[in-house]
Scaffold this active site. Structure first.
Site, PDB file in Angstrom:
ATOM      1  N   MET A  26       5.720   8.878 -40.930  1.00 46.85           N
ATOM      2  CA  MET A  26       4.347   8.401 -41.052  1.00 46.85           C
ATOM      3  C   MET A  26       4.210   7.486 -42.268  1.00 46.85           C
ATOM      4  O   MET A  26       4.539   7.874 -43.380  1.00 46.85           O
ATOM      5  CB  MET A  26       3.392   9.585 -41.205  1.00 46.85           C
ATOM      6  CG  MET A  26       3.398  10.565 -40.051  1.00 46.85           C
ATOM      7  SD  MET A  26       2.687   9.849 -38.560  1.00 46.85           S
ATOM      8  CE  MET A  26       0.990   9.625 -39.074  1.00 46.85           C
ATOM      9  N   GLY A  49      -0.028   3.744 -41.477  1.00 50.05           N
ATOM     10  CA  GLY A  49      -0.467   2.620 -40.665  1.00 50.05           C
ATOM     11  C   GLY A  49      -0.664   2.982 -39.208  1.00 50.05           C
ATOM     12  O   GLY A  49      -0.415   4.112 -38.779  1.00 50.05           O
ATOM     13  N   CYS A 100       8.443  -3.145 -49.403  1.00 48.34           N
ATOM     14  CA  CYS A 100       7.311  -2.360 -49.887  1.00 48.34           C
ATOM     15  C   CYS A 100       7.272  -2.262 -51.401  1.00 48.34           C
ATOM     16  O   CYS A 100       6.189  -2.258 -51.996  1.00 48.34           O
ATOM     17  CB  CYS A 100       7.340  -0.972 -49.249  1.00 48.34           C
ATOM     18  SG  CYS A 100       8.852  -0.034 -49.597  1.00 48.34           S
ATOM     19  N   CYS A 131      17.697  -0.371 -46.663  1.00 39.88           N
ATOM     20  CA  CYS A 131      16.900   0.856 -46.680  1.00 39.88           C
ATOM     21  C   CYS A 131      16.917   1.544 -45.325  1.00 39.88           C
ATOM     22  O   CYS A 131      17.241   2.726 -45.207  1.00 39.88           O
ATOM     23  CB  CYS A 131      15.472   0.534 -47.097  1.00 39.88           C
ATOM     24  SG  CYS A 131      14.382   1.979 -47.176  1.00 39.88           S
TER      25      CYS A 131
END
Length: 426
Positions: free
Chosen positions: A85, A88, A274, A178
């Site tokens: 989660m 968004g 991010c 990532c």
């Protein structure tokens, strides 16, 4: 008996909780802070997983989940799924789809390090606000939500290599690193801990049988396809994944969220990298210690055309910010960290036909492919040959702006048949 401690701070308020766990249940729960006594009273006697589904005030919830996250575990359950989660709309609809299909979803959000100086540090997919949005979505549907604080590990595994890559004159893609390792490794490990059969994410990608093997494949909507970002996933983990949004587009996802009354339906898109928190990557790199040291801008013959303030501010194919005025458009061709020089030239000087890829794999034997060399670039027809620790790509037509450190992703049809990092281009 196991003791768990959690704490949190928001807007000048602080909260803490202390839990005692024995026999798989919370025998005691106590603490201080806004909403903490009521939440502690509500979770006493519950299993940790059931306690993670109990709503409470944000600060109290933060403290409770800070305590629960590292120790969360549960016996295997045939219908249980872990759902990644972000806060968004995509992950919210993936969660909804898992619940509607009769499964037992458990939401999980990774709290990752973000640049506190970034302009959107509170709105990225791993910020405290996004964690809260993800938790609220889960609790609205009566489902548990777990937060894993991986900020320090993320900074070491992803942010530091991003900075050091630019210091070496590369153009790294932190998202492929990532997703191909850190993020999915953490999520799959969590899924095992809670006895979940699969990990569900809101990525726009699919799984497909190809040449006798289960492989990652492009999402049905070419404008939202995220297979490039996921391409470095080991195919051995794919049987444990489910991408419920892979066959649809973003408009369908938002419509589904609106129909379900989910607040995430109108949430803005998350950042690609991010941890930048909306900042320009050059400003971020400067804050991380790369020096603004003046150096020469050279043409291909070595003549100085101008000056720059750091070679790492330039990537192959870049046109803006060169600070050079000539009679023809010039592009950054390469940056040399040894001399702090940036070499520029006309667009045709960017042409590359042969790409060497290290730290890469061919997932199935293949000779002809479509090669995608940047996330926003189109895939190009090519031949491929296996090499030690990677492969070599021979493009049918030249590519422009190929950069060391970017991911090279190979497709046969829609299936991802190979991936790795570009180490050289000629």
């Amino acid at each position: 008996m196991t003791e768990l401690i959690g704490n949190s701070a928001r807007d000048g308020d602080v909260a803490w909780v202390r839990l005692e766990v024995a026999g798989g249940r919370l025998l005691a729960a106590a603490g201080e802070g806004p909403g903490v006594p009521a939440l502690c009273a509500a979770v006493r006697g519950l299993t940790p997983l059931a306690a993670a589904a109990v709503p409470g005030e944000p600060l109290a919830g933060d403290a409770l989940h800070d305590a629960l996250g590292p120790a969360m575990a549960a016996p295997a359950s045939e219908g249980r799924l872990a759902v990644a989660m972000s806060g968004g709309v995509d992950s919210a609809v993936a969660l909804l789809r898992a619940q509607d299909d009769g499964h037992e979803p458990v939401g999980v959000t990774l709290r990752l390090w973000t640049d506190p100086a970034g302009p959107s540090s509170e709105r990225v997919c791993c910020s405290p606000e996004s964690v809260l949005a993800a938790r609220e979505t889960c609790h609205r549907l009566g489902l548990p939500h777990v937060t894993l604080d991986l900020r320090e590990g993320f900074r070491k595994a992803i942010v530091r290599p991003f900075v050091s890559g630019y210091a070496r004159g590369e153009t790294p893609n932190p998202c492929t690193r990532c997703n191909g390792g850190f993020r999915f490794a953490a999520l799959l490990a969590f899924a095992r801990r809670i006895g979940a059969q699969k990990l569900v994410t809101g990525h726009y990608a699919r799984l497909a049988e190809h040449r006798g093997r289960l492989l990652l494949a492009r999402g049905a909507d070419p404008d939202k396809d995220q297979s490039y970002m996921l391409a470095r996933l080991d195919p051995r983990v794919l049987p444990r994944l489910w991408f419920p949004l892979g066959a649809q587009g973003k408009a369908d996802t938002r419509a589904e969220a609106r129909a379900a009354g989910l607040e995430a339906a109108g949430r803005a898109e998350s950042q690609e990298a991010c941890f930048l928190a909306g900042a320009d990557y050059r400003d971020f790199l400067a804050r991380q210690g790369l020096s603004a040291r003046e150096g020469p801008v050279l043409d291909e013959e070595g003549r100085e055309l101008g000056r720059h303030e750091g070679f790492w501010r330039f990537t192959p194919g870049q046109r803006r910010g060169l600070g050079v005025a000539t009679g023809q458009p010039l592009y950054a061709l390469r940056a040399d960290p040894r001399t702090n020089a940036v070499v520029v030239g006309p667009r045709e000087a960017l042409a590359r036909r042969e790409i060497r890829v290290g730290k890469g794999r061919l997932f199935v034997p293949v000779g002809r492919v479509e090669a995608k060399l940047r996330y926003r670039s189109p895939a190009m027809a090519a031949s491929v040959e296996h090499e030690n620790r990677g492969f070599r790509i021979a493009l049918d037509q030249p590519a422009y702006g190929v950069a060391k450190g970017q991911a090279a992703v190979l497709y046969e049809g829609d299936a991802v048949v190979g991936a790795g990092l570009i180490t050289a281009a000629h």
